[in-house]
Design an enzyme around this catalytic site. Sequence first.
Site, PDB file in Angstrom:
ATOM      1  NE  ARG A  20       0.360   1.577   3.398  1.00  0.00           N
ATOM      2  CZ  ARG A  20       1.028   2.419   3.428  1.00  0.00           C
ATOM      3  NH1 ARG A  20       2.302   2.245   3.699  1.00  0.00           N
ATOM      4  NH2 ARG A  20       0.754   3.565   4.004  1.00  0.00           N
ATOM      5  N   GLY A  21       0.260   2.380  -0.063  1.00  0.00           N
ATOM      6  CA  GLY A  21       0.964   3.612  -0.348  1.00  0.00           C
ATOM      7  C   GLY A  21       1.119   3.997  -1.794  1.00  0.00           C
ATOM      8  CB  ALA A  22       0.171   6.740  -3.848  1.00  0.00           C
ATOM      9  NE  ARG A  57      -6.388   0.819  -1.617  1.00  0.00           N
ATOM     10  CZ  ARG A  57      -5.511   1.327  -0.669  1.00  0.00           C
ATOM     11  NH1 ARG A  57      -4.360   1.124  -0.500  1.00  0.00           N
ATOM     12  NH2 ARG A  57      -6.130   2.254  -0.008  1.00  0.00           N
ATOM     13  CD  GLN A 168      -3.253   2.678   6.882  1.00  0.00           C
ATOM     14  OE1 GLN A 168      -3.677   3.048   7.664  1.00  0.00           O
ATOM     15  NE2 GLN A 168      -3.834   2.459   5.637  1.00  0.00           N
ATOM     16  CG  ASP A 209      -3.015   8.285  -1.529  1.00  0.00           C
ATOM     17  OD1 ASP A 209      -2.695   7.108  -1.628  1.00  0.00           O
ATOM     18  OD2 ASP A 209      -2.980   8.610  -0.263  1.00  0.00           O
ATOM     19  CG  ASN A 219      -2.393  11.652   2.430  1.00  0.00           C
ATOM     20  OD1 ASN A 219      -1.815  10.618   1.869  1.00  0.00           O
ATOM     21  ND2 ASN A 219      -1.724  11.604   3.878  1.00  0.00           N
ATOM     22  CE  LYS A 220      -5.160   5.667   4.276  1.00  0.00           C
ATOM     23  NZ  LYS A 220      -6.139   4.870   3.514  1.00  0.00           N
TER      24      LYS A 220
HETATM   25  O1  MRU Z   1      -4.673   3.192   2.113  1.00  0.00           O
HETATM   26  P1  MRU Z   1      -3.159   3.428   2.143  1.00  0.00           P
HETATM   27  O2  MRU Z   1      -2.194   2.654   3.296  1.00  0.00           O
HETATM   28  O3  MRU Z   1      -2.529   2.945   0.588  1.00  0.00           O
HETATM   29  O4  MRU Z   1      -2.965   5.106   2.275  1.00  0.00           O
HETATM   30  C1  MRU Z   1      -1.856   5.427   1.904  1.00  0.00           C
HETATM   31  C2  MRU Z   1      -1.598   7.061   2.159  1.00  0.00           C
HETATM   32  O5  MRU Z   1      -2.546   7.787   2.279  1.00  0.00           O
HETATM   33  C3  MRU Z   1      -0.191   7.596   1.911  1.00  0.00           C
HETATM   34  O6  MRU Z   1      -0.101   8.752   2.672  1.00  0.00           O
HETATM   35  C4  MRU Z   1       0.275   7.825   0.493  1.00  0.00           C
HETATM   36  O7  MRU Z   1      -0.347   7.008  -0.259  1.00  0.00           O
HETATM   37  C5  MRU Z   1       1.646   8.421   0.275  1.00  0.00           C
HETATM   38  S1  MRU Z   1       2.544   6.962   0.410  1.00  0.00           S
HETATM   39  C6  MRU Z   1       4.276   7.718   0.105  1.00  0.00           C
END
Ligand code: MRU
Length: 321
Positions: A20-22, A57, A168, A209, A219-220
């Site tokens: 996970r993470g963009a 996603r 996370q 994201d 973002n999250k």
């Molecule tokens: O649902 P996730 O864990 O994929 O969400 C991740 C985030 O929101 C991060 O802050 C974002 O992807 C940046 S990762 C460098």
Amino acid sequence: MVRLSNVADAARAISAMQVRGAPLIGATGAFGLALALRADTSNAGLEQAYAMLGATRPTAVNLRWALDRIRAAVTSQPPAARAETAWREAEALAAEDIARNRAIGDHGLKLIEQLATAGRSPVQILTHCNAGALATVGWGTATAPIYLAHASGISVHVWVSETRPRMQGAKLTAWELKASGVPHTLVVDAAGAALMRQHCVDIVLVGADRVTRNGDVCNKIGTYEKALAAGDNGVPFYAAVPSSTIDWTLDDADAIPIEERSADEILYPAGSQSIAPDGTAVANPAFDATPARLVTGLITERGICAATADGLAGLFPEYAR
Ligand code: MRU
């Protein structure tokens, strides 16, 4: 260690958040498409794999960016050369991610140095979710300046918001900071605003994201609240944004698809016992959008800019309209 051996493994790893993470979602998509081409080099196979990975996603634009890049790299290739070409392109994409994040680190470090020079010691940083090495191919985005500051001897302390419902912050960011020896304190998500009002936070550093061409930051879930609190308390709010996370086709944050994830993530945070009565209605949007007006600046691999169309166009003139 999970080995992804085919496109279905890659798609599952993204949907189930094994990765996970963009930026890491993008890299996994790229290698997923390359794996698909090892099994089927046809146009139909390519499109089917593109659709399967693309449907995992919806919010992190890195996924579409990566899939488009791999598809463009192989479309003009003879079928026999496609799998190798795709793999090499995915490897290049992964290597670039590390370089971009390191550059973001160098630019973001200047912000932390300025605060240290102004007498902040430790420099108090608040971050949300995990925008760290575990969310990318290397260095992380929001964490890169923190690691460089710590390594350069600047005293820093990081407030880590746990980041319900998937934790996370608690599970990944705290782990990374502990492994790197960076002082940090875990807090519940709702504590961020109070910490800012009590002047315990010098700067907020988050990931992204999807960033629109006018600087809105998606973002999250919970990031927008942090930005509101930062704005109300005069705390600088920065998003670390590799260019792979900028959606140059959008100038309206409300057009960003926000992923709605399973209610179970909220109801069963630690296994079988529900935290709410049976039948409780649940909403679980995984991301939110922070309007550009609340963003002090964007830390990109090319430098720091205002969260505006002109700011981004100044650093990325090739995308300027
Ligand atoms: O649902 P996730 O864990 O994929 O969400 C991740 C985030 O929101 C991060 O802050 C974002 O992807 C940046 S990762 C460098």
